[in-house]
Design a protein around this motif. Structure first.
Motif, PDB file in Angstrom:
ATOM      1  N   PHE A  71       6.315   6.390  -1.641  1.00 46.40           N
ATOM      2  CA  PHE A  71       7.751   6.669  -1.742  1.00 46.40           C
ATOM      3  C   PHE A  71       8.413   5.994  -2.941  1.00 46.40           C
ATOM      4  O   PHE A  71       8.845   6.649  -3.872  1.00 46.40           O
ATOM      5  CB  PHE A  71       8.456   6.264  -0.444  1.00 46.40           C
ATOM      6  N   LYS A  72       8.463   4.674  -2.899  1.00 44.48           N
ATOM      7  CA  LYS A  72       9.324   3.971  -3.851  1.00 44.48           C
ATOM      8  C   LYS A  72       8.858   4.149  -5.292  1.00 44.48           C
ATOM      9  O   LYS A  72       9.656   4.410  -6.189  1.00 44.48           O
ATOM     10  CB  LYS A  72       9.354   2.484  -3.481  1.00 44.48           C
ATOM     11  N   GLU A  73       7.569   3.978  -5.514  1.00 47.05           N
ATOM     12  CA  GLU A  73       7.076   4.085  -6.885  1.00 47.05           C
ATOM     13  C   GLU A  73       6.081   5.227  -7.008  1.00 47.05           C
ATOM     14  O   GLU A  73       5.037   5.081  -7.624  1.00 47.05           O
ATOM     15  CB  GLU A  73       6.399   2.773  -7.313  1.00 47.05           C
ATOM     16  N   ASN A  74       6.391   6.355  -6.384  1.00 50.80           N
ATOM     17  CA  ASN A  74       5.470   7.479  -6.452  1.00 50.80           C
ATOM     18  C   ASN A  74       5.221   7.863  -7.912  1.00 50.80           C
ATOM     19  O   ASN A  74       6.154   8.131  -8.655  1.00 50.80           O
ATOM     20  CB  ASN A  74       6.062   8.667  -5.693  1.00 50.80           C
ATOM     21  N   PRO A  75       3.939   7.832  -8.329  1.00 45.47           N
ATOM     22  CA  PRO A  75       3.684   8.054  -9.753  1.00 45.47           C
ATOM     23  C   PRO A  75       4.107   9.433 -10.241  1.00 45.47           C
ATOM     24  O   PRO A  75       4.451   9.586 -11.416  1.00 45.47           O
ATOM     25  CB  PRO A  75       2.169   7.869  -9.878  1.00 45.47           C
ATOM     26  N   VAL A  76       4.070  10.441  -9.365  1.00 45.72           N
ATOM     27  CA  VAL A  76       4.388  11.789  -9.827  1.00 45.72           C
ATOM     28  C   VAL A  76       5.885  12.077  -9.744  1.00 45.72           C
ATOM     29  O   VAL A  76       6.502  12.520 -10.709  1.00 45.72           O
ATOM     30  CB  VAL A  76       3.598  12.840  -9.022  1.00 45.72           C
ATOM     31  N   PHE A  77       6.489  11.787  -8.581  1.00 40.46           N
ATOM     32  CA  PHE A  77       7.876  12.215  -8.395  1.00 40.46           C
ATOM     33  C   PHE A  77       8.898  11.196  -8.881  1.00 40.46           C
ATOM     34  O   PHE A  77      10.003  11.561  -9.246  1.00 40.46           O
ATOM     35  CB  PHE A  77       8.141  12.534  -6.926  1.00 40.46           C
ATOM     36  N   SER A  78       8.530   9.902  -8.849  1.00 38.57           N
ATOM     37  CA  SER A  78       9.562   8.966  -9.264  1.00 38.57           C
ATOM     38  C   SER A  78       9.301   8.401 -10.660  1.00 38.57           C
ATOM     39  O   SER A  78      10.226   8.227 -11.436  1.00 38.57           O
ATOM     40  CB  SER A  78       9.715   7.891  -8.195  1.00 38.57           C
TER      41      SER A  78
ATOM     42  N   LEU B  28       0.818  -1.214   0.000  1.00 35.24           N
ATOM     43  CA  LEU B  28       0.000   0.000   0.000  1.00 35.24           C
ATOM     44  C   LEU B  28       0.851   1.263   0.000  1.00 35.24           C
ATOM     45  O   LEU B  28       0.444   2.284  -0.526  1.00 35.24           O
ATOM     46  CB  LEU B  28      -0.932   0.007   1.216  1.00 35.24           C
ATOM     47  N   THR B  29       2.036   1.193   0.619  1.00 33.69           N
ATOM     48  CA  THR B  29       2.810   2.425   0.729  1.00 33.69           C
ATOM     49  C   THR B  29       3.817   2.598  -0.401  1.00 33.69           C
ATOM     50  O   THR B  29       4.459   3.633  -0.478  1.00 33.69           O
ATOM     51  CB  THR B  29       3.573   2.477   2.065  1.00 33.69           C
ATOM     52  N   LYS B  30       3.929   1.599  -1.289  1.00 36.89           N
ATOM     53  CA  LYS B  30       4.912   1.751  -2.363  1.00 36.89           C
ATOM     54  C   LYS B  30       4.593   2.956  -3.249  1.00 36.89           C
ATOM     55  O   LYS B  30       5.500   3.576  -3.791  1.00 36.89           O
ATOM     56  CB  LYS B  30       4.989   0.475  -3.206  1.00 36.89           C
TER      57      LYS B  30
ATOM     58  N   LEU C 206      -5.519  -3.528  -5.157  1.00 36.23           N
ATOM     59  CA  LEU C 206      -4.587  -2.994  -4.174  1.00 36.23           C
ATOM     60  C   LEU C 206      -3.576  -2.057  -4.832  1.00 36.23           C
ATOM     61  O   LEU C 206      -3.252  -0.996  -4.307  1.00 36.23           O
ATOM     62  CB  LEU C 206      -3.851  -4.173  -3.523  1.00 36.23           C
ATOM     63  N   ASP C 207      -3.093  -2.473  -6.008  1.00 35.02           N
ATOM     64  CA  ASP C 207      -2.142  -1.646  -6.739  1.00 35.02           C
ATOM     65  C   ASP C 207      -2.773  -0.312  -7.127  1.00 35.02           C
ATOM     66  O   ASP C 207      -2.151   0.746  -6.988  1.00 35.02           O
ATOM     67  CB  ASP C 207      -1.676  -2.401  -7.986  1.00 35.02           C
ATOM     68  N   GLY C 208      -4.032  -0.370  -7.579  1.00 37.09           N
ATOM     69  CA  GLY C 208      -4.731   0.860  -7.926  1.00 37.09           C
ATOM     70  C   GLY C 208      -4.832   1.783  -6.729  1.00 37.09           C
ATOM     71  O   GLY C 208      -4.580   2.984  -6.828  1.00 37.09           O
ATOM     72  N   LEU C 209      -5.173   1.190  -5.562  1.00 36.30           N
ATOM     73  CA  LEU C 209      -5.302   1.983  -4.348  1.00 36.30           C
ATOM     74  C   LEU C 209      -3.959   2.613  -3.970  1.00 36.30           C
ATOM     75  O   LEU C 209      -3.877   3.805  -3.661  1.00 36.30           O
ATOM     76  CB  LEU C 209      -5.826   1.101  -3.209  1.00 36.30           C
ATOM     77  N   ALA C 210      -2.883   1.795  -4.047  1.00 35.27           N
ATOM     78  CA  ALA C 210      -1.563   2.301  -3.659  1.00 35.27           C
ATOM     79  C   ALA C 210      -1.133   3.450  -4.564  1.00 35.27           C
ATOM     80  O   ALA C 210      -0.663   4.494  -4.097  1.00 35.27           O
ATOM     81  CB  ALA C 210      -0.538   1.175  -3.722  1.00 35.27           C
ATOM     82  N   MET C 211      -1.290   3.269  -5.877  1.00 39.49           N
ATOM     83  CA  MET C 211      -0.918   4.319  -6.822  1.00 39.49           C
ATOM     84  C   MET C 211      -1.779   5.560  -6.606  1.00 39.49           C
ATOM     85  O   MET C 211      -1.304   6.690  -6.662  1.00 39.49           O
ATOM     86  CB  MET C 211      -1.106   3.831  -8.259  1.00 39.49           C
ATOM     87  N   GLY C 212      -3.074   5.328  -6.347  1.00 37.89           N
ATOM     88  CA  GLY C 212      -3.983   6.447  -6.108  1.00 37.89           C
ATOM     89  C   GLY C 212      -3.578   7.232  -4.883  1.00 37.89           C
ATOM     90  O   GLY C 212      -3.592   8.468  -4.882  1.00 37.89           O
ATOM     91  N   ILE C 213      -3.178   6.509  -3.812  1.00 37.43           N
ATOM     92  CA  ILE C 213      -2.740   7.195  -2.591  1.00 37.43           C
ATOM     93  C   ILE C 213      -1.506   8.045  -2.896  1.00 37.43           C
ATOM     94  O   ILE C 213      -1.418   9.205  -2.504  1.00 37.43           O
ATOM     95  CB  ILE C 213      -2.434   6.167  -1.473  1.00 37.43           C
ATOM     96  N   GLY C 214      -0.557   7.454  -3.640  1.00 31.72           N
ATOM     97  CA  GLY C 214       0.652   8.196  -3.969  1.00 31.72           C
ATOM     98  C   GLY C 214       0.351   9.439  -4.779  1.00 31.72           C
ATOM     99  O   GLY C 214       0.899  10.514  -4.531  1.00 31.72           O
ATOM    100  N   PHE C 215      -0.570   9.308  -5.751  1.00 28.38           N
ATOM    101  CA  PHE C 215      -0.936  10.437  -6.607  1.00 28.38           C
ATOM    102  C   PHE C 215      -1.610  11.528  -5.777  1.00 28.38           C
ATOM    103  O   PHE C 215      -1.254  12.710  -5.862  1.00 28.38           O
ATOM    104  CB  PHE C 215      -1.862   9.932  -7.713  1.00 28.38           C
ATOM    105  N   THR C 216      -2.577  11.112  -4.918  1.00 23.64           N
ATOM    106  CA  THR C 216      -3.283  12.081  -4.083  1.00 23.64           C
ATOM    107  C   THR C 216      -2.319  12.793  -3.148  1.00 23.64           C
ATOM    108  O   THR C 216      -2.387  14.013  -2.973  1.00 23.64           O
ATOM    109  CB  THR C 216      -4.368  11.363  -3.254  1.00 23.64           C
ATOM    110  N   PHE C 217      -1.396  12.008  -2.564  1.00 27.36           N
ATOM    111  CA  PHE C 217      -0.412  12.576  -1.645  1.00 27.36           C
ATOM    112  C   PHE C 217       0.437  13.640  -2.348  1.00 27.36           C
ATOM    113  O   PHE C 217       0.643  14.740  -1.823  1.00 27.36           O
ATOM    114  CB  PHE C 217       0.463  11.441  -1.111  1.00 27.36           C
TER     115      PHE C 217
END
Lengths: 214, 196
Positions: A12-19, A7-9, A128-139
């Motif tokens: 940080f690790k695979e942040n869709p915007v920054f990484s 969920l947290t990837k 789960l992957d969709g949720l994780a990526m979505g969290i990263g994008f929202t963050f």
């Protein structure tokens, strides 16, 4: 990989915007304040989760030659649902996001995850992957949106912070969007000690497979 | 005629698609490393923009507007995807040299938000058919201007090895884009002064 890590990837690790540097257009355009950033993030997360579930469920039925157009149609369907819901229940946010709400269709994060993850994994993992990526994008949107609103407009979620004083209004203009994003990205590359190179299409990894030969 | 000129010039300079509306940032950052690829990409984008505006406007006005307005996004993206395919096939068949130079950019265009963006904006601003085409042309030329200008800066940035390590690559490109975008702010007064 544990559930928590999965969920947290996205943060940080695979942040869709920054990484991965995907979805730059909405990142720059809607983040003039924190609230728009959150709404955009939630809308994109909803589309990501739903389209990942549907695509991984029907992946065996879609012939591989027409899979990208089929994915786009599935994504466009969910985008239409989201924009209708927002128009009905959050008319102010619908107005503020404007054409960037229908433009979620061409957001490379969603098509990229469909092609790279949902088309190879089972329904639960894809959701789960969709949720994780979505969290990263929202963050990420919340981060840039907050910076631009606090420093540019002197407010946070519409509440005035410095009694109406605007420290640096330049940040709320379109040029300020580029500047904030550039500075944030510089900080990320300082912390992660990695040079951020991949951009847009190059980041979506479709290129490595010869899907789009940039 | 005056409205058309105002639409054209404001789409190129004032409301530049890349620098002030943030549409098509991915190719702006991705393809602007070399001048030749920047020109190729923007010619392909301009052509697809004009053709897709000419096709989506009548579809929306005569088929969708009466009853099926909510299908707008779905229909537009399908039309653009198939148009890109058709353009690719036609170029390959009839103008092979052009296909050689532009062909590689065509698959990228379907997911370029500037193309769908201009189709949606034409509807949102309730432009007429001619105005839509002029707006698409202006948007494409503005895209080209931004890409060509920026590729010159980008080439210099790529060669410079005195940039601090954390800023290398994308961060410095974004900060440079911010400065280019500031210079475009100056146009807003100029266009208004000349035509209004």
């Amino acid at each position: 990989m544990t559930l928590f890590k999965k969920l947290t990837k996205g943060i940080f690790k695979e942040n869709p915007v920054f990484s991965l540097v995907l979805g730059t257009c909405p990142t720059l355009a809607v983040t003039t304040n924190a609230q728009n950033g959150i709404f955009m993030g939630i809308a994109a997360t909803f589309v990501l989760i739903c389209s990942n579930i549907v695509i991984s469920a029907v992946k065996k039925l879609i012939p591989s030659k027409v899979r990208l157009p089929s994915y786009i149609v599935i994504i466009a369907g969910f985008v239409t649902i989201v924009s209708m819901i927002m128009q009905a229940f959050l008319p102010a946010a619908y107005e503020a996001l404007g054409i960037f709400l229908p433009l979620i269709v061409v957001n490379c994060i969603i098509l990229g995850r469909a092609e790279l993850f949902a088309s190879k994994n089972n329904v639960f993992d894809s959701a789960l992957d969709g949720l994780a990526m979505g969290i990263g994008f929202t963050f990420s949107l919340l981060l840039i949106g907050s910076l631009r609103e606090i420093i540019g407009n002197g407010s946070f979620f519409g509440m005035s912070l410095f009694g109406g004083f605007q420290p640096f209004p330049f940040l709320t203009t379109s040029s300020g969007g580029f500047l904030t994003f550039g500075v944030c990205m510089c900080l990320v590359s300082m912390i992660s000690k990695k040079e951020i190179k991949s951009t847009g299409c190059g980041g979506c990894k479709l290129c490595e497979k010869g899907e789009c030969q940039e | 005629m005056k409205t058309l000129i105002i639409i054209l010039f404001s789409a190129i300079f004032v409301n530049n698609f890349v620098l002030s509306k943030f549409l098509g940032i991915c190719p702006f950052l991705g393809v602007s490393k070399k001048l030749s690829s920047a020109v190729g990409m923007s010619v392909a984008v301009t052509a697809v923009m004009v053709v897709s505006s000419a096709v989506t406007w009548p579809i929306y006005t005569y088929l969708l507007k009466p009853k099926y307005e909510y299908l707008q996004t779905l229909v537009f993206i399908l039309v653009i995807a198939s148009l890109v395919q058709i353009v690719e096939i036609l170029l390959k068949k009839f103008v092979p040299p052009l296909y050689e130079s532009l062909g590689i950019y065509l698959p990228l265009i379907t997911t370029n938000c500037a193309v769908l963006g201009v189709a949606l904006l034409n509807i949102q601003e309730s432009y007429t058919f001619i105005e839509s085409i002029v707006n698409a042309l202006g948007a494409g030329l503005g895209f080209m201007l931004a890409l060509v200008l920026f590729s010159g800066i980008r080439e210099k940035l790529e060669k410079n090895d005195r940039i601090p390590k954390a800023l290398r690559g994308l961060p410095i490109a974004l900060i440079a884009a911010s400065i280019v975008s500031v210079s475009f702010m100056g146009f807003s007064g100029v266009i208004e002064g000349i035509f209004r």
